[in-house]
Design an enzyme around this catalytic site. Sequence first.
Site, PDB file in Angstrom:
ATOM      1  N   ASN A  62      -3.877   2.830   8.387  1.00  0.00           N
ATOM      2  CA  ASN A  62      -5.237   3.293   8.097  1.00  0.00           C
ATOM      3  C   ASN A  62      -6.324   2.679   8.956  1.00  0.00           C
ATOM      4  OD1 ASN A  62      -4.465   5.128   6.215  1.00  0.00           O
ATOM      5  ND2 ASN A  62      -5.089   3.943   4.439  1.00  0.00           N
ATOM      6  N   GLU A 126      -4.477  10.906  11.397  1.00  0.00           N
ATOM      7  CA  GLU A 126      -4.652  11.566  10.103  1.00  0.00           C
ATOM      8  C   GLU A 126      -6.139  11.897   9.950  1.00  0.00           C
ATOM      9  OE1 GLU A 126      -2.770  10.256   6.047  1.00  0.00           O
ATOM     10  OE2 GLU A 126      -4.713   9.271   6.197  1.00  0.00           O
ATOM     11  N   TRP A 216      -0.708   2.320  -8.835  1.00  0.00           N
ATOM     12  CA  TRP A 216      -0.825   2.669  -7.415  1.00  0.00           C
ATOM     13  C   TRP A 216      -0.454   1.458  -6.566  1.00  0.00           C
ATOM     14  CZ3 TRP A 216      -4.946   0.568  -4.245  1.00  0.00           C
ATOM     15  CH2 TRP A 216      -4.779   0.930  -2.876  1.00  0.00           C
ATOM     16  N   ARG A 247      -6.020   9.351  -7.206  1.00  0.00           N
ATOM     17  CA  ARG A 247      -4.627   9.553  -6.809  1.00  0.00           C
ATOM     18  C   ARG A 247      -4.038  10.767  -7.523  1.00  0.00           C
ATOM     19  NH1 ARG A 247      -5.814   7.321  -3.042  1.00  0.00           N
ATOM     20  NH2 ARG A 247      -5.135   5.360  -2.159  1.00  0.00           N
ATOM     21  N   ASP A 349       5.184  12.660   3.196  1.00  0.00           N
ATOM     22  CA  ASP A 349       4.025  11.799   2.942  1.00  0.00           C
ATOM     23  C   ASP A 349       4.295  10.913   1.722  1.00  0.00           C
ATOM     24  OD1 ASP A 349       1.325  10.901   3.282  1.00  0.00           O
ATOM     25  OD2 ASP A 349       0.763  12.145   1.573  1.00  0.00           O
ATOM     26  N   HIS A 386      -8.515  -2.905   0.995  1.00  0.00           N
ATOM     27  CA  HIS A 386      -8.632  -1.431   0.995  1.00  0.00           C
ATOM     28  C   HIS A 386     -10.109  -1.082   0.776  1.00  0.00           C
ATOM     29  CE1 HIS A 386      -7.477   2.761   0.217  1.00  0.00           C
ATOM     30  NE2 HIS A 386      -6.228   2.476   0.534  1.00  0.00           N
ATOM     31  N   SER A 433      -3.225  -2.064   5.980  1.00  0.00           N
ATOM     32  CA  SER A 433      -2.018  -2.810   6.379  1.00  0.00           C
ATOM     33  C   SER A 433      -2.199  -3.459   7.748  1.00  0.00           C
ATOM     34  CB  SER A 433      -0.804  -1.879   6.390  1.00  0.00           C
ATOM     35  OG  SER A 433      -0.994  -0.808   7.307  1.00  0.00           O
TER      36      SER A 433
HETATM   37  O1  SFD Z   1      -2.438   5.605   1.534  1.00  0.00           O
HETATM   38  C1  SFD Z   1       3.303 -14.326  -3.716  1.00  0.00           C
HETATM   39  N1  SFD Z   1      -2.147   0.370   1.812  1.00  0.00           N
HETATM   40  C2  SFD Z   1      -2.295   1.133   2.966  1.00  0.00           C
HETATM   41  N2  SFD Z   1      -2.537   0.643   4.196  1.00  0.00           N
HETATM   42  C3  SFD Z   1      -2.398   1.414   5.326  1.00  0.00           C
HETATM   43  O2  SFD Z   1      -2.612   0.929   6.454  1.00  0.00           O
HETATM   44  N3  SFD Z   1      -1.996   2.720   5.218  1.00  0.00           N
HETATM   45  C4  SFD Z   1      -1.765   3.333   4.003  1.00  0.00           C
HETATM   46  O3  SFD Z   1      -1.315   4.477   3.937  1.00  0.00           O
HETATM   47  C5  SFD Z   1      -2.099   2.554   2.826  1.00  0.00           C
HETATM   48  N4  SFD Z   1      -2.003   3.121   1.519  1.00  0.00           N
HETATM   49  C6  SFD Z   1      -1.304   2.343   0.602  1.00  0.00           C
HETATM   50  C7  SFD Z   1      -1.431   0.923   0.715  1.00  0.00           C
HETATM   51  C8  SFD Z   1      -0.772   0.152  -0.256  1.00  0.00           C
HETATM   52  C9  SFD Z   1      -0.016   0.787  -1.265  1.00  0.00           C
HETATM   53  C10 SFD Z   1       0.656  -0.054  -2.291  1.00  0.00           C
HETATM   54  C11 SFD Z   1       0.116   2.185  -1.311  1.00  0.00           C
HETATM   55  C12 SFD Z   1      -0.517   2.957  -0.360  1.00  0.00           C
HETATM   56  C13 SFD Z   1       0.936   2.862  -2.362  1.00  0.00           C
HETATM   57  C14 SFD Z   1      -2.750  -0.980   1.785  1.00  0.00           C
HETATM   58  C15 SFD Z   1      -1.944  -2.097   2.450  1.00  0.00           C
HETATM   59  O4  SFD Z   1      -0.636  -2.061   2.039  1.00  0.00           O
HETATM   60  C16 SFD Z   1      -2.607  -3.446   2.129  1.00  0.00           C
HETATM   61  O5  SFD Z   1      -3.920  -3.384   2.618  1.00  0.00           O
HETATM   62  C17 SFD Z   1      -1.909  -4.670   2.740  1.00  0.00           C
HETATM   63  O6  SFD Z   1      -0.543  -4.678   2.429  1.00  0.00           O
HETATM   64  C18 SFD Z   1      -2.547  -5.982   2.269  1.00  0.00           C
HETATM   65  O7  SFD Z   1      -1.878  -7.073   2.842  1.00  0.00           O
HETATM   66  P1  SFD Z   1      -1.759  -8.522   2.123  1.00  0.00           P
HETATM   67  O8  SFD Z   1      -0.923  -9.379   2.992  1.00  0.00           O
HETATM   68  O9  SFD Z   1      -3.090  -8.985   1.709  1.00  0.00           O
HETATM   69  O10 SFD Z   1      -0.973  -8.218   0.740  1.00  0.00           O
HETATM   70  P2  SFD Z   1       0.568  -7.759   0.544  1.00  0.00           P
HETATM   71  O11 SFD Z   1       1.070  -7.016   1.730  1.00  0.00           O
HETATM   72  O12 SFD Z   1       0.623  -7.030  -0.756  1.00  0.00           O
HETATM   73  O13 SFD Z   1       1.381  -9.144   0.427  1.00  0.00           O
HETATM   74  C19 SFD Z   1       1.243 -10.022  -0.667  1.00  0.00           C
HETATM   75  C20 SFD Z   1       2.362 -11.053  -0.560  1.00  0.00           C
HETATM   76  O14 SFD Z   1       2.156 -12.134  -1.471  1.00  0.00           O
HETATM   77  C21 SFD Z   1       3.352 -12.390  -2.179  1.00  0.00           C
HETATM   78  N5  SFD Z   1       2.961 -13.051  -3.419  1.00  0.00           N
HETATM   79  N6  SFD Z   1       4.074 -15.209  -3.035  1.00  0.00           N
HETATM   80  C22 SFD Z   1       4.244 -16.426  -3.607  1.00  0.00           C
HETATM   81  N7  SFD Z   1       3.698 -16.785  -4.805  1.00  0.00           N
HETATM   82  C23 SFD Z   1       2.919 -15.913  -5.504  1.00  0.00           C
HETATM   83  N8  SFD Z   1       2.386 -16.277  -6.678  1.00  0.00           N
HETATM   84  C24 SFD Z   1       2.703 -14.614  -4.958  1.00  0.00           C
HETATM   85  N9  SFD Z   1       2.020 -13.512  -5.373  1.00  0.00           N
HETATM   86  C25 SFD Z   1       2.180 -12.574  -4.417  1.00  0.00           C
HETATM   87  C26 SFD Z   1       4.009 -11.027  -2.302  1.00  0.00           C
HETATM   88  O15 SFD Z   1       5.382 -11.110  -2.580  1.00  0.00           O
HETATM   89  C27 SFD Z   1       3.753 -10.475  -0.896  1.00  0.00           C
HETATM   90  O16 SFD Z   1       4.683 -10.993   0.013  1.00  0.00           O
HETATM   91  S1  SFD Z   1      -3.011   4.407   1.059  1.00  0.00           S
HETATM   92  O17 SFD Z   1      -3.143   4.413  -0.366  1.00  0.00           O
HETATM   93  O18 SFD Z   1      -4.288   4.165   1.670  1.00  0.00           O
HETATM   94  P1  AMP Z   2      -6.143   7.184   0.629  1.00  0.00           P
HETATM   95  O1  AMP Z   2      -4.854   7.909   0.724  1.00  0.00           O
HETATM   96  O2  AMP Z   2      -7.086   7.766  -0.376  1.00  0.00           O
HETATM   97  O3  AMP Z   2      -6.003   5.688   0.517  1.00  0.00           O
HETATM   98  O4  AMP Z   2      -6.878   7.412   2.019  1.00  0.00           O
HETATM   99  C1  AMP Z   2      -6.380   6.977   3.226  1.00  0.00           C
HETATM  100  C2  AMP Z   2      -7.544   6.783   4.162  1.00  0.00           C
HETATM  101  O5  AMP Z   2      -8.314   7.970   4.252  1.00  0.00           O
HETATM  102  C3  AMP Z   2      -8.511   5.707   3.726  1.00  0.00           C
HETATM  103  O6  AMP Z   2      -9.012   5.140   4.919  1.00  0.00           O
HETATM  104  C4  AMP Z   2      -9.573   6.478   2.971  1.00  0.00           C
HETATM  105  O7  AMP Z   2     -10.814   5.796   2.955  1.00  0.00           O
HETATM  106  C5  AMP Z   2      -9.646   7.771   3.784  1.00  0.00           C
HETATM  107  N1  AMP Z   2      -9.996   8.951   2.979  1.00  0.00           N
HETATM  108  C6  AMP Z   2      -9.330   9.468   1.920  1.00  0.00           C
HETATM  109  N2  AMP Z   2      -9.928  10.573   1.452  1.00  0.00           N
HETATM  110  C7  AMP Z   2     -11.003  10.771   2.230  1.00  0.00           C
HETATM  111  C8  AMP Z   2     -12.047  11.746   2.262  1.00  0.00           C
HETATM  112  N3  AMP Z   2     -12.110  12.748   1.373  1.00  0.00           N
HETATM  113  N4  AMP Z   2     -13.000  11.618   3.215  1.00  0.00           N
HETATM  114  C9  AMP Z   2     -12.965  10.604   4.104  1.00  0.00           C
HETATM  115  N5  AMP Z   2     -12.021   9.672   4.139  1.00  0.00           N
HETATM  116  C10 AMP Z   2     -11.048   9.735   3.219  1.00  0.00           C
END
Ligand code: SFD
Ligand code: AMP
Length: 634
Positions: A62, A126, A216, A247, A349, A386, A433
């Site tokens: 993203n 995207e 989520w 969602r 997806d 996020h 990510s």
């Molecule tokens: O579509 C301990 N995210 C998305 N990012 C993207 O780039 N594209 C996407 O498509 C994304 N989408 C999305 C995303 C996440 C999820 C769940 C879905 C969809 C369904 C967001 C990213 O994943 C997110 O921003 C990053 O992963 C954040 O990274 P970070 O490092 O802050 O968190 P992490 O990856 O979750 O890792 C956490 C770690 O900590 C560990 N942990 N270890 C020891 N002791 C403890 N007490 C602990 N507690 C946690 C975990 O095991 C893990 O290793 S979409 O929706 O936008």
């Molecule tokens: P999401 O699957 O909702 O996490 O969206 C993935 C990425 O697209 C994130 O960067 C969101 O901010 C962006 N996004 C989702 N929906 C929209 C929308 N309707 N308009 C603009 N950006 C969006």
Amino acid sequence: MANFETVEVVTDLLILGGGMAACGAAVEAAYWAKKNNIKVTLVDKAAMDRSGAVAMGLSAINQYVGLKDGKNTLKDYVDYVRNDLMGITREDLVANIARHVDSTVHLFEKWGLPIWKDEDGNYVHEGRWQLMINGESYKVVVAEAAKNALGMENIYERVFIVGPLMDGERVAGAVGFSVRENKFYVFKAKAVLAAMGGAVHVFKPRSSGEGLGRAWYPPWNSGSSAYFTLKAGAEMTCQEVRFIPVRFKDAYGPVGAWFLLFKSRATNAFDEEYMQTRRPELDNWVPYGHVKPIPANLRNWLGMLDVMEGKGPIYMRTEEAIEKLSQAEPDEKLRKKKLKELEAEAWEDFLDMTISQAIMWAGTNVAPEEKPSEIAAAEPYFIGSHSGASGAWVSGPEDMAPEEYQWGYCNMSTVQGLFCAGDASGASSHKFSSGSHAEGRIAGKAAVKYCVDNSDQPNVDASEVEKLKEEILAPLDRFEEFKKASSDPDINPNYIKPKAFMFRLQKIMDEYAGGVSAQFKTSKPLLDKGLELLTFLQEDSEKLAASDLHELMRCWENVHRMWQAEAHVRTLLFREETRWPGYYYRADTPKMDQKNWKCFANCQWDPNAKQWNMMKREILSIVGEPADHELLGG
Ligand code: SFD
Ligand code: AMP
């Protein structure tokens, strides 16, 4: 006390977590550590290959700015993030991540992550900032690079970190326990990087009964970063800025690909498109109501207004979008092929990152080319990476941050030697990510420098460690002592099991702090009452009981959630306005107040006085924020 061996590990840099930010930190720190003879150790509660938010994979990256292509500038990205967060953002942190994120994405590709390409070999976008990937093995690819860089001998998997070790004002390490063996871990370090993700299940989820646990964001991110930084005494920021994602209903399939790639509409039950019919509402949130893209929380808000008027369900019009895209192909034979491709992409997806949504489609006879699917606003999450912003208040980059935002090494919190990245660091949203990995790299490098400059090993008080060990393992002893007092091990007059404790926390947050059941609305009287109930919960946390190691982890996960909850409620109370109506709405202060509240709302728990301090921090622009009138109609 339960019979636990104490394992002591002495290191220089301790990375907590094994997710995107931690993997970035590992790769970068290992490089600088070799040059400086520094030891780096990483601890993850799970197995790095599939730990954290990216466990199931993702279908898009993203954050990709494409600086070299010249299409976007750093300012473009900063403007995007600031607008999406209704003006509240640390531009220095956002710009710092944005200038490094492309190189992280190129590393992912080098390590084997398949990124979609068009016929000319260019990345398939995207949306403006997002790239399409075949990402079911995304985390495995990223973890492999981190493991190779550090060496498995420096990695502790399945060790749950509970809290910090301190030497006065300086962090000195961390304590935790193995979730597989009777081992209590004491990690002593010169610097610590907290990257344990965000917090899920602080609020009651929509899912219940057989679906309980479905969320989520991953349920195993339970607020450990927030707890760790709070307990160390770090200043926190944006604790009120929760994220509510819209969602696909009940299985939480993401909507980004549908809105951005497939250009789908969302309509209510009467075929009205709330983004059109509710447009005048945006005037109430200027200047941000008039920016493009419309901020995520305002997009939510327009849909919520329809739902609150009884105009639901809200549908993602998948059938219409697929039809429209395939009809754009003039040749009939090619049109059929295009249709098949679109159908495959729609399923992929979800199969790449939210498999349960594909299962749900299969289980409810949904063919996306034929039938629309319901979407809904999910429960609140705490995630600084996020479209929320909660996390620690960290020092900015030397060459970009104004003095007020700079007190030491980049990404160091206000506690000496304690660094944060990803969901753990606040006010730098939209890193996702790739940006989390890039921020991990930035923080990892700075933390190595800190170790070089501060080469003395901090002191750890042995009696303090013993006290922590006793406190952390106490739920096991409590269960053993009292389990015979009732016939059902989950119900007992002497203790509370973690699941029941979690339900209690979620009920308080849901009803008083603006959860799903309260339609995301709250007010001062509700928050005051919620805070009172949280105090009783806190008292009862000393009665948590665990029948095994797994439940011991559940106990501490819920203590972590409870601290995140308190920071949230206190900051909701502190900010006397409504700024993100689609995330939460304060009914007693229903309007945005630019004059008094265009600022950060920060908090700190003082470990000595054991009390909370709340403070405002100024918003300083580094790329030049447009005047409000310039944004209008923009
Ligand atoms: O579509 C301990 N995210 C998305 N990012 C993207 O780039 N594209 C996407 O498509 C994304 N989408 C999305 C995303 C996440 C999820 C769940 C879905 C969809 C369904 C967001 C990213 O994943 C997110 O921003 C990053 O992963 C954040 O990274 P970070 O490092 O802050 O968190 P992490 O990856 O979750 O890792 C956490 C770690 O900590 C560990 N942990 N270890 C020891 N002791 C403890 N007490 C602990 N507690 C946690 C975990 O095991 C893990 O290793 S979409 O929706 O936008
Ligand atoms: P999401 O699957 O909702 O996490 O969206 C993935 C990425 O697209 C994130 O960067 C969101 O901010 C962006 N996004 C989702 N929906 C929209 C929308 N309707 N308009 C603009 N950006 C969006």
